[in-house]
Design a protein around this motif. Structure first.
Motif, PDB file in Angstrom:
ATOM      1  N   ARG A  62       0.838  -1.198   0.000  1.00 17.77           N
ATOM      2  CA  ARG A  62       0.000   0.000   0.000  1.00 17.77           C
ATOM      3  C   ARG A  62       0.872   1.246   0.000  1.00 17.77           C
ATOM      4  N   MET A  65      -1.855   7.671  -1.387  1.00 17.74           N
ATOM      5  CA  MET A  65      -2.328   8.148  -2.679  1.00 17.74           C
ATOM      6  C   MET A  65      -2.162   9.662  -2.845  1.00 17.74           C
ATOM      7  N   GLN A  87      -4.861   8.607  -6.839  1.00 18.44           N
ATOM      8  CA  GLN A  87      -6.151   9.074  -6.336  1.00 18.44           C
ATOM      9  C   GLN A  87      -7.293   8.575  -7.208  1.00 18.44           C
ATOM     10  N   SER A  90      -8.244   4.952  -6.216  1.00 20.01           N
ATOM     11  CA  SER A  90      -8.604   4.658  -4.825  1.00 20.01           C
ATOM     12  C   SER A  90     -10.073   4.272  -4.698  1.00 20.01           C
ATOM     13  N   VAL A  98      -3.712   3.095  -1.247  1.00 19.25           N
ATOM     14  CA  VAL A  98      -4.133   2.293  -2.385  1.00 19.25           C
ATOM     15  C   VAL A  98      -3.075   1.220  -2.611  1.00 19.25           C
ATOM     16  N   GLY A 146      -4.970  -0.154  -7.263  1.00 17.95           N
ATOM     17  CA  GLY A 146      -6.379  -0.171  -6.850  1.00 17.95           C
ATOM     18  C   GLY A 146      -7.216  -1.104  -7.696  1.00 17.95           C
TER      19      GLY A 146
END
Length: 524
Positions: A62, A65, A87, A90, A98, A146
């Motif tokens: 992870r 983001m 972003q 996400s 993400v 994502g």
């Protein structure tokens, strides 16, 4: 009751681990599924479980983001993803983080869709961005962030592909599934730009997918093939020197027996070919005695080699021009000092070009770097055009590529077409009129055209085959053998001329008046 809580926890954990899809098994599971494996892989790889023995080239973790991400997947592959792309990928479950996945996959898993048959014709893809080529390093860089598809990014994703081998025309592409739903697809350049900085390709793409660089690898020779080709070249050029000398003797005897301008042109071309192979051997052998000391002798040999090459091209073109005068414009031609004018072009033009190049200082020691499949370097040297001179590539291209391909081959091909057209006209006219002397003249014209144009085609064929040197090693062998044995071909054509001369001598007394009527008048 308090004992059941940890028992329930471990049971739940065991079930979840047993039913989880480990990341190392996702690719194989998707290959065995019914849906296209690329879509399956993108969907499952984000939610898979790492497990143990994770390879070093597999990135799965992870990231924030709100910050850009940069990962070194392998020593040759690097990924940069802007925050806007993270972003966009996400989900509501994780507001600030993400999952980012980046790894490399063998290119053999990507099967190209074969051309579709429509009626009797084969049609390929209609997409203009469809590309063919060899995948650089045989590895495809897979990037996924994502669970959402990431496309049409305002800030591009940058992928770096480093290379340490000789490649040409690298193009950044991504994998696009076929509409046939059979697991195949094609490489496309939509949304990707390519930058080559010499040691690596940088791909700027507006989406996430499976990325690769398609290249055309530079043909490389190992040390063994390089040595064999060197021996073949020296042997062939040595034989050419010997046989061109024999050909000059044969042509001289023919010229004394029966003076013809076509034989004089053959003599000039043979002499130019002799100078070419002789100067080539001297240029190769002399540079081995220099011991990295580039003197004036090497510059002179480079000038002579260039001059002989240009002279060979010029006289090959004049062969076609002479056929044009003999067969196309037969009647009412008087050329004063014909051979002198041809010599001004055949010898004078190459001399002028060589002198200008010599004054500009392009001649010297030429070093050819050879890199084999194991990336080992070796060099081959000769007296030609100095690598350090900036104008050398332009001069070499114009005089050794443009001149033989455009002038000699194209011009002589046009002359061949005109000769065939003329001979067909003579045949048709002789059949309609029933003229015996025209039929005899047609037979003579065929002999002359086959002799002269056949020789020009043989000399031009060797330079046409130069294009095969960029395709395969056998192409290099074919070009080397044929090009180095030009003197042998010249000798074979001199034998053909000898046979033709004997045939003409036996029948010359029968129709001297007709021959005088049809002979173009040339003056020395």
């Amino acid at each position: 009751m308090w004992i059941s809580i940890p028992i329930l926890f471990y049971v739940t954990l065991a079930v979840s681990v047993t039913g989880a899809r480990f990341c190392r098994n996702v690719l194989q599971d998707c290959m065995n599924g019914e849906e296209p494996w690329t879509s399956c892989y993108e969907r499952r790889i984000v939610s898979c479980t790492l497990g143990r023995n994770i390879p070093k080239d597999f990135i799965h973790h992870r990231v924030n983001m709100h910050k850009e991400a940069e990962e070194n997947v392998t020593p040759h592959h690097k990924v940069y993803i802007p925050s806007s792309a993270l972003q966009k990928s996400s989900t509501a479950e994780f507001k600030d983080e993400v999952v980012l996945v980046a790894t490399v996959i063998n290119s053999t898993y990507f099967k190209l869709t074969p051309p579709q048959r429509k009626g009797r014709k084969l049609s390929t893809f209609n997409q203009p961005a469809h590309r063919n080529g060899i995948v650089l390093g045989g590895l495809v860089l897979a990037v996924k962030a994502g669970n959402h598809s990431v496309t049409n990014l305002s800030q591009p994703v940058k992928l770096t592909f480093k290379y340490n081998t000789q490649v040409e025309n690298g193009t950044c592409v991504f994998w696009k599934e076929s509409t046939l739903v059979n697991g195949t697809g094609y490489w496309s350049t939509d949304g990707c730009d390519t930058s080559d900085i010499g040691t690596e390709f940088i791909c700027s793409c507006n989406h996430l997918s499976f990325f690769a660089v398609l290249v055309n690898p530079v043909l490389s020779l190992d040390e063994r093939n390089s040595a064999i080709l060197t021996y073949l070249t020296y042997t062939g050029s040595g034989l050419s020197v010997i046989f061109t000398v024999i050909s000059l003797i044969i042509y001289s005897c023919l010229h004394q027996r029966r003076s013809q301008k076509v034989i004089s042109v053959h003599i000039q071309l043979t002499a130019a070919l002799l100078c070419l192979h002789l100067s080539f051997l001297l240029s190769c052998f002399w540079v081995q005695l220099l011991n990295n000391d580039e003197g004036w002798v090497c510059k002179v040999l480079g000038l002579l080699l260039h001059w002989a090459l240009l002279a060979t091209f010029s006289w090959a073109v004049l062969e076609g021009f002479h056929v044009y005068l003999l067969l196309i414009r037969v009647f009412n031609i008087y050329v004063q000092r014909y051979l002198l004018k041809l010599s001004l072009v055949g010898w004078g033009l190459p001399t002028l070009i060589a002198v200008v190049c010599g004054i500009s200082g392009v001649y010297g020691k030429y070093t050819l770097e050879i890199k084999d499949a194991n990336n080992r370097n070796s060099t081959a040297q000769m007296c030609w055009m100095n690598n350090q001179v900036p104008q050398r590539p332009l001069v070499s291209f114009i005089t050794t590529v443009a001149l033989p391909c455009v002038v000699m081959i194209l011009y002589n091909s046009c002359m061949l077409g005109l000769v065939v057209f003329k001979l067909q006209s003579i045949r048709k006219n002789s059949i309609e009129t029933g003229s015996s002397w025209k039929m005899k003249r047609e037979k003579d014209l065929w002999k002359d055209s086959v002799t002269v144009l056949g020789l020009s085609c043989v000399l031009g064929l060797s330079w046409v085959l130069a294009t095969f040197t960029y395709i395969s090693v056998p192409g290099i062998y074919i070009f080397t053998i044929i090009n180095s044995l030009q003197g042998v071909f010249m000798f074979l054509w001199s034998l053909a001329l000898t046979c033709k001369s004997r045939s003409d001598t036996n029948s010359s007394g029968k129709d001297d008046s007709c021959q005088k009527m049809m002979t173009t008048s040339f003056n020395n």
